[in-house]
Write a protein that holds these residues in place. Sequence first.
Motif, PDB file in Angstrom:
ATOM      1  N   TYR A 129      -6.696  27.068 130.788  1.00 13.21           N
ATOM      2  CA  TYR A 129      -6.919  27.480 129.135  1.00 13.21           C
ATOM      3  C   TYR A 129      -5.884  27.777 129.078  1.00 13.21           C
ATOM      4  N   PRO A 134      -3.143  21.188 121.863  1.00 11.08           N
ATOM      5  CA  PRO A 134      -3.848  19.594 122.273  1.00 11.08           C
ATOM      6  C   PRO A 134      -2.761  18.260 122.074  1.00 11.08           C
ATOM      7  N   ASP A 138      -0.266  13.786 125.629  1.00  8.20           N
ATOM      8  CA  ASP A 138      -1.068  13.171 125.878  1.00  8.20           C
ATOM      9  C   ASP A 138      -1.681  13.831 126.956  1.00  8.20           C
ATOM     10  N   LEU A 139      -2.790  13.440 126.645  1.00 11.11           N
ATOM     11  CA  LEU A 139      -4.078  14.650 127.251  1.00 11.11           C
ATOM     12  C   LEU A 139      -4.514  12.987 127.991  1.00 11.11           C
ATOM     13  N   ASP A 141      -7.807  12.074 131.122  1.00 17.09           N
ATOM     14  CA  ASP A 141      -9.078  12.397 131.436  1.00 17.09           C
ATOM     15  C   ASP A 141      -9.363  13.205 132.819  1.00 17.09           C
ATOM     16  N   SER A 144      -6.700  16.552 131.712  1.00 20.64           N
ATOM     17  CA  SER A 144      -6.305  17.822 130.024  1.00 20.64           C
ATOM     18  C   SER A 144      -7.488  17.156 129.391  1.00 20.64           C
ATOM     19  N   ARG A 145      -7.716  18.388 128.399  1.00 18.67           N
ATOM     20  CA  ARG A 145      -8.480  17.822 127.104  1.00 18.67           C
ATOM     21  C   ARG A 145      -8.632  18.968 126.422  1.00 18.67           C
ATOM     22  N   ASP A 146      -8.488  18.519 125.395  1.00 20.25           N
ATOM     23  CA  ASP A 146      -9.092  19.492 123.728  1.00 20.25           C
ATOM     24  C   ASP A 146     -10.279  19.946 123.971  1.00 20.25           C
ATOM     25  N   VAL A 147     -10.248  21.110 123.426  1.00 26.51           N
ATOM     26  CA  VAL A 147     -11.101  22.072 123.866  1.00 26.51           C
ATOM     27  C   VAL A 147     -11.490  23.064 122.479  1.00 26.51           C
ATOM     28  N   LEU A 158      -6.140  24.101 124.535  1.00 23.44           N
ATOM     29  CA  LEU A 158      -6.078  23.034 125.390  1.00 23.44           C
ATOM     30  C   LEU A 158      -6.388  23.435 127.069  1.00 23.44           C
ATOM     31  N   GLU A 159      -7.734  22.587 127.806  1.00 21.45           N
ATOM     32  CA  GLU A 159      -8.440  22.858 129.302  1.00 21.45           C
ATOM     33  C   GLU A 159      -7.528  22.321 130.030  1.00 21.45           C
ATOM     34  N   ARG A 161      -7.594  20.586 133.585  1.00 17.11           N
ATOM     35  CA  ARG A 161      -8.561  21.031 135.240  1.00 17.11           C
ATOM     36  C   ARG A 161      -7.179  20.684 136.558  1.00 17.11           C
TER      37      ARG A 161
END
Length: 182
Positions: A129, A134, A138-139, A141, A144-147, A158-159, A161
């Motif tokens: 994190y 976020p 550009d996230l 799938d 990265s994602r908005d948490v 911002l997560e 992986r």
Amino acid sequence: MLWSAPRVICIAENFTRYDLHAVHEMGRTIDLVTYRCFSDSLLTLETVASVQEPGTARRTAQRPARPAAPTSGEPAEGSLAALREALHDTLLALGEDTQQVERQTYDAYPRLRNFACVVNTRRDAIVMYLKAGPDEFDLVDGFSRDVRGIGHHGTGDLEVRLRSRADLQRADEMIRRSYEVA
């Protein structure tokens, strides 16, 4: 009482970058600890800096990376343990004011405040994190994602992986931006 190795612990609501710099320059064993009150009966304490006097054992010594899966001997180059170690090195290399603070479920990487938190419970990927917003990126799938608004361990909205060194390189700008805003 043993006075041969005294330790100073400073507790405050907040510390500035100047406080952190001063503690490092003093060359003494000093901890900076922030507190936060949540109610009349709940208080949290967080170590934001732990500086050791030269010649003493380092309490927050760099530890080997926690393996993501059982390994014997050195981590394999392509393994998650090797990736975790590379991430650890990348985060600490951002600046002299960066440190690692071990928590129960994640490792925090603060300057004065956490800019990255690496979760220790995943086996298929390294989940991190970051403090960067976020909306700045550009996230993608699965990467990265908005948490914001989602409960999670650690600090940051911002997560990211990480499953490979390529993912670590792809996350480089996000990591650097998080370091800058912390």
